[in-house]
Scaffold this motif. Structure first.
Motif, PDB file in Angstrom:
ATOM      1  N   TYR A  62     -13.674  70.372 -36.883  1.00 21.54           N
ATOM      2  CA  TYR A  62     -13.397  71.690 -37.479  1.00 21.54           C
ATOM      3  C   TYR A  62     -13.041  72.727 -36.424  1.00 21.54           C
ATOM      4  N   CYS A  63     -13.236  72.406 -35.139  1.00 22.92           N
ATOM      5  CA  CYS A  63     -13.352  73.454 -34.116  1.00 22.92           C
ATOM      6  C   CYS A  63     -12.125  73.597 -33.213  1.00 22.92           C
ATOM      7  N   ARG A  73     -19.771  64.897 -34.966  1.00 22.97           N
ATOM      8  CA  ARG A  73     -20.911  65.510 -34.272  1.00 22.97           C
ATOM      9  C   ARG A  73     -21.763  64.481 -33.515  1.00 22.97           C
ATOM     10  N   HIS A 130     -26.339  70.857 -27.505  1.00 26.47           N
ATOM     11  CA  HIS A 130     -25.808  69.987 -28.557  1.00 26.47           C
ATOM     12  C   HIS A 130     -26.886  68.937 -28.869  1.00 26.47           C
ATOM     13  N   ASN A 159     -16.043  68.039 -26.773  1.00 30.23           N
ATOM     14  CA  ASN A 159     -16.560  67.358 -27.952  1.00 30.23           C
ATOM     15  C   ASN A 159     -15.578  67.190 -29.106  1.00 30.23           C
ATOM     16  N   PHE A 160     -14.645  68.098 -29.229  1.00 32.28           N
ATOM     17  CA  PHE A 160     -13.674  68.012 -30.325  1.00 32.28           C
ATOM     18  C   PHE A 160     -14.326  67.753 -31.677  1.00 32.28           C
ATOM     19  N   CYS A 161     -15.277  68.572 -32.044  1.00 28.96           N
ATOM     20  CA  CYS A 161     -15.758  68.554 -33.427  1.00 28.96           C
ATOM     21  C   CYS A 161     -14.518  68.844 -34.266  1.00 28.96           C
ATOM     22  N   CYS A 196     -15.047  72.623 -23.405  1.00 26.91           N
ATOM     23  CA  CYS A 196     -15.786  71.707 -24.271  1.00 26.91           C
ATOM     24  C   CYS A 196     -15.011  70.406 -24.399  1.00 26.91           C
ATOM     25  N   VAL A 248     -12.235  75.466 -30.369  1.00 26.83           N
ATOM     26  CA  VAL A 248     -12.649  75.825 -29.001  1.00 26.83           C
ATOM     27  C   VAL A 248     -12.120  74.877 -27.907  1.00 26.83           C
ATOM     28  N   PRO A 249     -12.222  73.538 -28.083  1.00 30.33           N
ATOM     29  CA  PRO A 249     -11.733  72.667 -27.009  1.00 30.33           C
ATOM     30  C   PRO A 249     -10.239  72.872 -26.711  1.00 30.33           C
ATOM     31  N   GLN A 286     -20.614  76.106 -23.988  1.00 28.77           N
ATOM     32  CA  GLN A 286     -20.393  75.544 -25.329  1.00 28.77           C
ATOM     33  C   GLN A 286     -21.319  74.365 -25.595  1.00 28.77           C
TER      34      GLN A 286
HETATM   35 FE1  SF4 Z   1     -17.362  72.092 -28.796  1.00 28.74          FE
HETATM   36 FE2  SF4 Z   1     -19.220  73.432 -30.137  1.00 28.74          FE
HETATM   37 FE3  SF4 Z   1     -16.713  73.447 -30.984  1.00 28.74          FE
HETATM   38 FE4  SF4 Z   1     -18.130  71.254 -31.201  1.00 28.74          FE
HETATM   39  S1  SF4 Z   1     -18.550  73.223 -32.214  1.00 28.74           S
HETATM   40  S2  SF4 Z   1     -16.025  71.375 -30.427  1.00 28.74           S
HETATM   41  S3  SF4 Z   1     -19.397  71.344 -29.381  1.00 28.74           S
HETATM   42  S4  SF4 Z   1     -17.452  74.287 -29.069  1.00 28.74           S
END
Ligand code: SF4
Ligand code: SAH
Ligand code: F3S
Length: 484
Positions: A187-188, A317, A278, A183-185, A181, A190-191, A225
């Motif tokens: 809070y997240c 976002r 997204h 996007n680096f939201c 991913c 995952v990236p 993602q």
């Molecule tokens: Fe990526 Fe989804 Fe996490 Fe946003 S919420 S950083 S789009 S995985």
């Protein structure tokens, strides 16, 4: 041959090596998968590799010779659950000569590795999200050389094709179309643990879906993602001259919309789903593709996260409350029968009562079929974790309960609309609650339980909805009588 293909071939040799060492020993493995559908799809590949080595699956940890954990770190509760589970294995470890392998997203976090090294020295293999394909080699090293293996790399990531796979479902086939991913939201996590976006080549995906179709699968679910960024990174690189499309891999299919259109043509597949798109990348060509592809479910999971423009900005976002609602309206105007589900986070840093009210407002307006609700969980290393205005736990919980009450009210109201309607149900198997009944899903992912013969499993049939409950419906099969 590409480096990735060579790497996979090398692992196939390790599979054979382990197979030779453990043959006739009747060894068993068990696996616990935490996290999202991408992790579940990874676990299907882990199971594929391990079963080719000759291990057979058991649900009973006491019987296992190999225990694998595929971990998630998107929220805090997963961490404690994992450490609890590993703690329980200490005694079994000595008794059964148990090999313990822990992999997945959580292993890409340094503080977790530190804790494992300190308190759980008996763990044999630690592997990350970028080294899953090397599990055969890791297992070989433990069995043959009695080594402890830590196989983690912190890279942007590659795509490895042609790993063995042992699928959990015989009805729905999961197909990961992109990894990582960008996007680096805020809070997240995952990236940080999954690396940058990289897409599989269209031909590899099409081949996998065709294979699923020829093995009798009726439904595919495309995973990523951010599925509507499919091929975006690759096409940008081509445009900038940083990559060349030497084999014409991207000539015909160069976007998510094109991919949907091509998969829709594959004979045998009757339903196509995808998670998650997204909102910021939901372009018109994707809407058109959904509309014009008869097999694509008219049901979209469109993560909202918050209904407050201020919070959405803080979350990075890249859309506002109004833009989200406009997108919903635009899709509805083009595809009137469309239904939506979503993800919402409650209590992100700085969320005021007014921000939260905006979230409730969007929920009321869109009337989602399903809402996955999460209490914000601070993740080490993310921007959100460093924000000063964190919300106290009790307020988060109170807001969560209020949202849940509203969501359940809306779902109950929506459910009434199904009464008396005939729905196309993809039959999945015997119902968990009552094995004499069958269970399946509507296009909108609602569970329907009804009486019917097992021969109907894996077909799409008409079922009339006769009773609604919050999380499932009772139905009656519609028998079509053909005149002779
Ligand atoms: Fe990526 Fe989804 Fe996490 Fe946003 S919420 S950083 S789009 S995985
Ligand atoms: N890529 C997808 C979803 C990834 S994670 C997307 O962008 O929609 C699945 C869901 O977990 C997210 O949609 C979000 O609602 C939730 N989530 C992610 N990080 C979280 C955190 N730190 N605390 C609580 N929920 C979180
Ligand atoms: Fe969890 Fe990793 Fe999925 S952190 S949500 S398993 S991508």
């Amino acid at each position: 041959m590409s480096e990735e293909a060579e790497a996979v071939n090398l692992q196939k040799e390790y599979i054979e090596k382990v197979k030779n060492i453990i043959k006739n020993k009747e060894l068993k493995y068990t696996i616990l998968t935490l996290g999202c559908q991408l992790n579940e799809n990874d676990s299907e590949k882990i199971c594929g590799m391990v079963e080719q080595m000759g291990y057979t699956k058991t649900e009973k940890i006491e019987e296992a010779n190999l225990a694998i954990f595929n971990t998630c770190c998107v929220r805090e509760n997963a961490e404690e659950r994992l450490f609890g589970k590993i703690g329980e294995l200490k005694n079994l470890k000595e008794k059964n000569n148990l090999i313990i392998a822990i992999g997945g997203c959580m292993m890409q976090e340094e503080h977790i590795i530190e804790r494992l090294k300190k308190s759980f020295k008996y763990v044999d293999i630690i592997f990350g999200t970028h080294t899953l394909h090397k599990l055969p080699e890791d297992i070989f090293r433990v069995i043959e050389k009695r080594e402890k293996v830590k196989d983690i790399v912190d890279i942007d990531g590659y795509v490895y094709e042609n790993l063995p796979i042992k699928r959990t479902s015989k009805v729905t086939g999961s197909v990961t179309i992109m990894y990582g991913c960008n996007n680096f939201c805020t809070y997240c996590i995952v990236p940080f643990v999954r690396g940058r976006e990289r897409s599989r080549k269209p031909k590899d995906i099409i081949e996998e879906v065709k294979k699923l179709a020829s093995s009798g699968y009726k439904e595919v679910i495309l995973l990523g993602q951010n599925v509507n960024s499919y091929l975006c990174s690759e096409m940008n690189k081509i445009k900038q001259g940083k990559m060349q499309d030497v084999n014409g891999d991207f000539a015909k299919i160069y976007s998510f919309a094109k991919l949907l259109i091509e998969i829709n043509k594959i004979e045998g597949i009757e339903r196509i789903r995808f998670v998650s798109p997204h909102p910021k990348d939901f372009t018109d060509d994707v809407i058109e593709a959904i509309k014009n592809s008869d097999k694509v479910c008219k049901y979209i999971h469109l993560p909202l996260q918050s209904g407050s423009t201020k919070m959405l900005k803080k979350m990075n976002r890249n859309y506002t409350k109004e833009q989200y609602l406009e997108l919903i309206e635009k899709i509805k105007s083009k595809i009137p029968e469309i239904k939506f589900s979503t993800d919402i986070i409650v209590g992100f840093a700085g969320e005021t009562e007014e921000d939260f009210e905006n979230t409730l407002d969007v929920v009321r307006k869109v009337e989602f079929e399903q809402v996955f609700m999460f209490i914000y969980s601070r993740r080490v290393g993310t921007v959100g974790d460093k924000m000063p205005d964190q919300i106290p736990e009790d307020i988060k919980h109170k807001r969560f309960d209020r949202l849940k009450t509203l969501v359940e009210e809306i779902i109950a109201k929506n459910n009434k609309n199904y009464l008396g309607t005939t729905q196309k149900i993809l039959v999945e198997g015997p119902s968990k609650g009552n094995a004499k009944l069958l269970t399946g899903r509507t296009e909108t992912n609602k569970v329907v339980v009804f009486e019917g013969d097992e021969s109907l499993i894996n077909s799409i049939i008409d079922v009339k909805i006769i009773e609604d409950h919050m999380w499932y419906f009772n139905g009656e099969m519609i028998v079509t009588i053909h005149s002779i």
